[in-house]
Enzyme design. Structure first.
Site: not given
Ligand SMILES: C[C@@](CO)(OP(=O)(O)O)[C@H](O)COP(=O)(O)OP(=O)(O)OC[C@H]1O[C@@H](n2ccc(N)nc2=O)[C@H](O)[C@@H]1O
Ligand SMILES: Nc1ncnc2c1ncn2[C@@H]1O[C@H](COP(=O)(O)OP(=O)(O)O)[C@@H](O)[C@H]1O
Length: 277
Positions: A8, A94, A96-98, A100, A102-103, A136
């Site tokens: 996404k 990839p 950790g790229a934003g 999603g 893994g989700s 997400d």
């Molecule tokens: C901000 C978004 C938007 O899409 O970034 P991306 O992951 O897509 O880059 C997501 O909601 C990210 O969700 P996600 O990647 O699941 O974050 P999490 O692992 O739940 O949270 C990592 C850390 O970010 C902070 N966190 C996360 C979500 C939120 N609404 N408020 C926060 O402050 C918290 O400190 C948390 O410990």
């Molecule tokens: N199937 C999977 N694919 C990618 N990452 C995974 C998976 N299972 C666990 N992870 C962990 O979830 C973290 C976040 O990955 P991902 O959701 O791809 O990135 P982002 O939160 O940036 O969208 C990674 O650092 C990885 O260690």
């Protein structure tokens, strides 16, 4: 049985307030993009393991037990005592790229298990399970343009199609910590809600649609900001970082020519076209 979990992008991302629990309320629009992993499950008939995980493609950090595809299996196994499964995951999105990725694997695993083992779970039930695996994650069940609020987990559908636009997605070889990116933000309410902005033509988004993370991430990692500048130099109609980075996308008109650009040896680069997703 085989499925293709897709990534996404975030169209706009406003971080509106910090909550007492330390998390942040935000608003964003999730939009599916055609960059895909491949995920296959088969019933496992040998040994006494509940699951086996085979990984290929891009590396995923962490143990198999913590892989989101496995966590999804364990969640439904606890509720339905599923047969053992052999899981093959080919990683192209990839991490950790934003994006999603893994989700997406987790949500598509729930859908796959539902189908393969005839669990008859509704989309709403699958969304409830998915929400337990990540904020997400539930978006990927219906996998359509979605307005998200709350901590990024309260959804409503939006009428929006990017069909026909070209997508140029670049993830430079940089890791951004989501936690740190949030910590550097001063939350504020936007002048205009994303719900209103998204109704305007894509050509106008550049003036009014922002990703608040850019303000904290670009000064620390100028190379990410440089990718966005390059997208606009190449004629993007709209360009932005996705989520908390480090990937950046550009939306281009159907007839635009996307040249080869050197974004660094280890950069992930995808060029494609939006379809009916
Ligand atoms: C901000 C978004 C938007 O899409 O970034 P991306 O992951 O897509 O880059 C997501 O909601 C990210 O969700 P996600 O990647 O699941 O974050 P999490 O692992 O739940 O949270 C990592 C850390 O970010 C902070 N966190 C996360 C979500 C939120 N609404 N408020 C926060 O402050 C918290 O400190 C948390 O410990
Ligand atoms: N199937 C999977 N694919 C990618 N990452 C995974 C998976 N299972 C666990 N992870 C962990 O979830 C973290 C976040 O990955 P991902 O959701 O791809 O990135 P982002 O939160 O940036 O969208 C990674 O650092 C990885 O260690």
């Amino acid at each position: 049985m085989l499925t293709f979990p897709n990534a996404k992008i975030n169209l706009g991302l406003n971080i509106t307030e910090k909550r007492p629990d330390g998390y942040h309320n935000l608003e964003t629009i999730f939009y599916p993009v055609p960059v895909e992993d491949a995920l296959e499950i088969n019933t496992l008939n040998e040994g006494d393991h509940k699951f086996r995980l085979h990984l290929s493609g891009l590396e995923i950090a962490g143990e198999a037990e913590n892989n989101l595809a496995v966590k999804a299996y364990k969640l439904l196994d606890a509720a339905f005592n599923l047969p053992p499964v052999d899981i093959h995951l080919f990683k192209r999105i990839p991490s950790g790229a934003g994006l999603g990725g893994g989700s997406a694997d987790a949500a598509f695993m729930l859908k796959l298990l539902n189908e393969k083992f005839c669990l008859a779970l509704s989309d709403e039930a699958l969304e409830d399970y998915a929400a337990r695996l990540g904020a997400d994650c539930a978006f990927f069940i219906k996998n359509r343009a979605t307005y998200a609020e709350g901590i990024g987990n309260v959804f409503s559908p939006v009428a929006l199609s990017l069909k026909g636009y070209q997508l140029w997605l670049v993830k430079p070889d940089i890791f951004v910590s989501t936690k740190e990116a949030f910590a550097k933000i001063k939350p504020h309410r936007p002048a205009q809600s994303l719900k209103q902005i998204i109704e305007r033509p894509v050509e106008e988004w550049r003036e009014c649609m922002v990703n608040d993370f850019e303000e904290s991430v670009f000064p620390q990692f100028p190379a990410i900001g440089a990718v966005k500048e390059e997208m606009y130099r190449q004629g993007a109609v709209y360009a932005s970082m996705s989520g908390s980075g480090s990937s950046v996308y550009g939306l281009f008109n159907a007839d635009a020519l996307l040249p080869d650009v050197d974004f660094g040896e280890k950069a992930f680069i995808y060029k494609g076209r939006f379809g009916d997703m």
